[in-house]
Design a protein around this motif. Sequence first.
Motif, mmCIF file in Angstrom:
data_model
loop_
_atom_site.group_PDB
_atom_site.id
_atom_site.type_symbol
_atom_site.label_atom_id
_atom_site.label_comp_id
_atom_site.label_asym_id
_atom_site.label_seq_id
_atom_site.Cartn_x
_atom_site.Cartn_y
_atom_site.Cartn_z
ATOM 1 N N GLU A 154 76.679 94.431 67.581
ATOM 2 C CA GLU A 154 75.696 95.104 67.654
ATOM 3 C C GLU A 154 74.363 94.506 68.073
ATOM 4 N N MET A 155 73.827 93.368 67.607
ATOM 5 C CA MET A 155 72.799 92.674 68.107
ATOM 6 C C MET A 155 72.801 92.245 69.572
ATOM 7 N N ALA A 156 74.045 91.883 69.962
ATOM 8 C CA ALA A 156 74.132 91.234 71.501
ATOM 9 C C ALA A 156 73.835 92.355 72.294
ATOM 10 N N VAL A 157 74.556 93.657 71.862
ATOM 11 C CA VAL A 157 74.493 94.757 72.961
ATOM 12 C C VAL A 157 73.059 95.182 72.910
ATOM 13 N N ARG A 158 72.380 95.327 71.894
ATOM 14 C CA ARG A 158 71.150 95.759 71.953
ATOM 15 C C ARG A 158 70.071 94.776 72.785
ATOM 16 N N TYR A 159 70.541 93.294 72.538
ATOM 17 C CA TYR A 159 69.734 92.609 73.169
ATOM 18 C C TYR A 159 69.963 92.946 74.670
ATOM 19 N N PHE A 200 66.882 87.119 68.806
ATOM 20 C CA PHE A 200 66.987 86.011 67.503
ATOM 21 C C PHE A 200 67.911 86.675 66.608
ATOM 22 N N MET A 201 68.228 87.795 66.197
ATOM 23 C CA MET A 201 69.060 88.345 65.429
ATOM 24 C C MET A 201 70.581 87.955 65.953
ATOM 25 N N SER A 202 70.664 88.227 67.062
ATOM 26 C CA SER A 202 72.084 87.863 67.727
ATOM 27 C C SER A 202 72.473 86.392 67.306
#
Length: 493
Positions: A272-277, A232-234
């Motif tokens: 960051e958000m994409a890599v975290r996901y 969602f954050m991505s």
Amino acid sequence: MADHSTASWAVRILLLATIIGASNASIHDYKNEKFIPQANARFFHGGSEGLYASKSQHPNTSSSSSSSSSPDPSLKGNSFIRFDDVTFVRTIESAAKQNPMQSTTGLVEAIILEVRDRDRIGGSFLKSSSSLCCTPDLADTGSCTLGEVIIKRDSNDDNWPRQIKTFFKGNKTEVTMSPETVVINKTGMYYLYFMICDPGLDGAVIRGRTVWKNPDGYLPGKVAPLMKFFGFMSLAYLVLGLVWFLRFVKFWKDIIHLHYHITLVIALGMCEMAVRYFEYVNFDSTGMRPMDVTLWAVTFSSIKKTLSRLLLLVVSMGFGVVKPTLGGITSRVLLLGLVYFVATEGLELVEHLGNINDFSGKTVITLEKLQIKRNMAKLELYRNFTNALAISVLFSIAWIGFELYFNASDPLSELWRMAWIIPAFWNLLSYGLLAVICILWAPSNNPTRYSYLAETGDEFEEEGISLTSGGGDVERNELLYGLADEVEEDKRE
């Protein structure tokens, strides 16, 4: 009463000790690990995770000879804990003392329990023992079996807490557990212990691994909601970046240096958000956190946090608005950013904790300068920014209080299904502050409303400063001299 209290605390200490060394993976590897003395037993923590109930009810135990690479199809959609090649090794001295003709010469127990079952382990429920293992006196009363861990069975399930026994044979130094899978039918925080009651097995070690799986994947239940959150954050960063990019392109001739900094922070936030996901997606499908992906995620997070906080700092100090450069303190700001990055990188690799953005006193100084110079557009901008920053600090303080209360009131992770909201809040707060800065400092065809310009006496007259004749000339000169000194001071800074 004293013995009951001692036994209860022994189990609690054992549970808390396992939390400190908890693994982040759902495939727990054991590499010749030693057993730790506790009360009259020796234990090794095999893992602890929040597991959701299976989608279909199964017996508690099913035989399984498959490895993690070829899971049992009948277990699809179910939670389970599987033992893969778990081997116990005792010392040569211990094995030499045994009769080679004996069928069993040493016992190791694997015990699986839900955190609410903690009082069922050890002699606490007998109200007369501080032991974890059955003693001759307790065995004489028929309360337990000598040489085994004391367990009070669930009245609704005679097979729970789950107890799996593995015996050494003759004078052999090694023994491997039979392949076995324990299906989880009830949602809860589960712990696995390997326990030894036989003093003759001092020095024994364990190797092998166990596989823990939830119905929908390998992500531990405590962090499973974060995968959807990072997804969602991505999207949220993508929307913010798209809107910012359109404004950036539309007014590219009026772009100031601060806009490039904001653009970089948004881009890093998206990365960051994409890599975290994708890190969590990989974790969910494989059960392990690959080191390279984790390092990338941590590095992106640390860089983004560092630049975000530097952005807040320089904006609060009036950079690009009431002063063209940071002057002599530029090196100190960069050094502060470097120190923050190193500390955050190290901290992220160990454990994610909430961070708070300090309400800098530089913001107040900036507001005072703007009030003196009567720049109403800039004053209104900084008032809005100050209000947003103050609100974020209030939310941060309140959330830190909640986080301290949450951790203090739940030392054994019984509220594990709520734990994901702790790190999620700080990501939302960081995103909110970045969105506020993007709104307040959005590119436009009138960049002078918030960019630095050297003010002159004429500008102050246009802004409506009333200078009367006579004494007003003196007042005007004093004001101009004061502003000239201030400009010189800014240059020196």
